[in-house]
Design a protein around this motif. Sequence first.
Motif, PDB file in Angstrom:
ATOM      1  N   GLU A  41       0.819  -1.210   0.000  1.00  0.00           N
ATOM      2  CA  GLU A  41       0.000   0.000   0.000  1.00  0.00           C
ATOM      3  C   GLU A  41       0.859   1.269   0.000  1.00  0.00           C
ATOM      4  OE1 GLU A  41      -3.653   1.730   2.735  1.00  0.00           O
ATOM      5  OE2 GLU A  41      -3.319  -0.432   2.603  1.00  0.00           O
ATOM      6  N   ARG A  59      -6.088   1.635  -2.179  1.00  0.00           N
ATOM      7  CA  ARG A  59      -6.949   1.712  -1.000  1.00  0.00           C
ATOM      8  C   ARG A  59      -6.955   3.167  -0.538  1.00  0.00           C
ATOM      9  NH1 ARG A  59      -5.468  -2.672   0.983  1.00  0.00           N
ATOM     10  NH2 ARG A  59      -7.336  -3.869   0.477  1.00  0.00           N
ATOM     11  N   ARG A  71     -13.848   5.658  -7.210  1.00  0.00           N
ATOM     12  CA  ARG A  71     -14.150   4.740  -6.112  1.00  0.00           C
ATOM     13  C   ARG A  71     -14.958   3.558  -6.645  1.00  0.00           C
ATOM     14  NH1 ARG A  71     -18.286   3.166  -3.503  1.00  0.00           N
ATOM     15  NH2 ARG A  71     -18.216   2.504  -1.318  1.00  0.00           N
ATOM     16  N   SER A  74     -16.536  -0.723  -1.014  1.00  0.00           N
ATOM     17  CA  SER A  74     -16.071  -0.595   0.369  1.00  0.00           C
ATOM     18  C   SER A  74     -15.710  -1.959   0.939  1.00  0.00           C
ATOM     19  CB  SER A  74     -17.149   0.058   1.247  1.00  0.00           C
ATOM     20  OG  SER A  74     -17.442   1.353   0.789  1.00  0.00           O
ATOM     21  N   GLU A  75     -14.911  -1.935   1.998  1.00  0.00           N
ATOM     22  CA  GLU A  75     -14.483  -3.160   2.666  1.00  0.00           C
ATOM     23  C   GLU A  75     -14.749  -3.073   4.172  1.00  0.00           C
ATOM     24  OE1 GLU A  75     -10.465  -4.510   0.585  1.00  0.00           O
ATOM     25  OE2 GLU A  75     -10.347  -2.485   1.375  1.00  0.00           O
ATOM     26  N   PRO A  77     -13.856  -3.710   7.982  1.00  0.00           N
ATOM     27  CA  PRO A  77     -12.631  -3.930   8.758  1.00  0.00           C
ATOM     28  C   PRO A  77     -12.778  -5.120   9.697  1.00  0.00           C
ATOM     29  CG  PRO A  77     -13.895  -2.142   9.716  1.00  0.00           C
ATOM     30  CD  PRO A  77     -14.646  -2.572   8.489  1.00  0.00           C
ATOM     31  N   PRO A 125      -8.524  -4.680   6.368  1.00  0.00           N
ATOM     32  CA  PRO A 125      -9.774  -4.916   5.653  1.00  0.00           C
ATOM     33  C   PRO A 125     -10.018  -6.424   5.493  1.00  0.00           C
ATOM     34  CG  PRO A 125      -8.468  -3.245   4.546  1.00  0.00           C
ATOM     35  CD  PRO A 125      -7.587  -3.868   5.581  1.00  0.00           C
ATOM     36  N   GLU A 147     -15.305   1.751   7.416  1.00  0.00           N
ATOM     37  CA  GLU A 147     -14.937   0.889   6.304  1.00  0.00           C
ATOM     38  C   GLU A 147     -13.837   1.549   5.478  1.00  0.00           C
ATOM     39  OE1 GLU A 147     -18.605   0.351   4.266  1.00  0.00           O
ATOM     40  OE2 GLU A 147     -19.265  -1.279   5.592  1.00  0.00           O
ATOM     41  N   THR A 148     -13.051   0.729   4.788  1.00  0.00           N
ATOM     42  CA  THR A 148     -12.080   1.261   3.842  1.00  0.00           C
ATOM     43  C   THR A 148     -12.663   1.152   2.438  1.00  0.00           C
ATOM     44  OG1 THR A 148     -10.999  -0.905   3.691  1.00  0.00           O
ATOM     45  CG2 THR A 148     -10.098   0.678   5.271  1.00  0.00           C
ATOM     46  N   GLU A 149     -12.050   1.873   1.491  1.00  0.00           N
ATOM     47  CA  GLU A 149     -12.577   1.902   0.134  1.00  0.00           C
ATOM     48  C   GLU A 149     -11.486   1.578  -0.877  1.00  0.00           C
ATOM     49  OE1 GLU A 149     -16.186   5.075   0.230  1.00  0.00           O
ATOM     50  OE2 GLU A 149     -14.172   5.921   0.085  1.00  0.00           O
TER      51      GLU A 149
END
Length: 224
Positions: A41, A59, A71, A74-75, A77, A125, A147-149
């Motif tokens: 990352e 991410r 985008r 979403s993920e 966590p 994630p 959430e992450t994206e």
Amino acid sequence: MPSDVAPFRIAIVAGVSVGRWTKAWKERRPETPLEVIPIPESEQRSVLTEGIADVSFVRLPIDRDDLSVIRLYSEVPVVVVPKEHPIALFDSVTEADLAGEILRTEDPADAVEVVAAGVGVLRVPHSVARQYARKDVEAIPVSDAPETEIAIAWPTESTSPDVEYFVGIVRGRKASSSRGEAPTAPPPPTNQTTAKRPPQRGAKKPQGGGPAAAGRKRGARGSR
């Protein structure tokens, strides 16, 4: 025979699966080979600015200066813990349940090894936890964590027909669509975590205290 055509280069951070999109490209653009480059990352921007990849699945957040960013999904966590950790008994936990735990910050592949040995826990994630899944750890959703994206990004000044075509595939453009048509929104990848959180079972507090007393007990594991 090797192709004289330069490959279209796709960088991906951990947890992203691009198989459905690369398959579509190979079916529609067989004359242009693909190269998929797994990256940490920390390099998701530099692979673009240094010309190592044509597009990158990143991410968020990311510095968007000079980049085009779309985008995608979403993920959820999760926290990865050893199988015998008290938190492993729960369907989900909260941030408060993790107070006092040692959070690993290494590369996920290394961190999972350390967690499996009983040293600390890992926050990642869900898709990353799935990528490094093993039998001696559990991944438990963190219900109140953001959430992450995941997004697709590329240098704006390097927008090429190949970039436009691949982005169109990712966004749901059909093979019969012309390159200039607006693509539809992408369906969430079937093998990725979507914006929906997994259903949670009824709350049950474990007997006594423990680091996850405020979480939701995993019914299937309560008989251990």
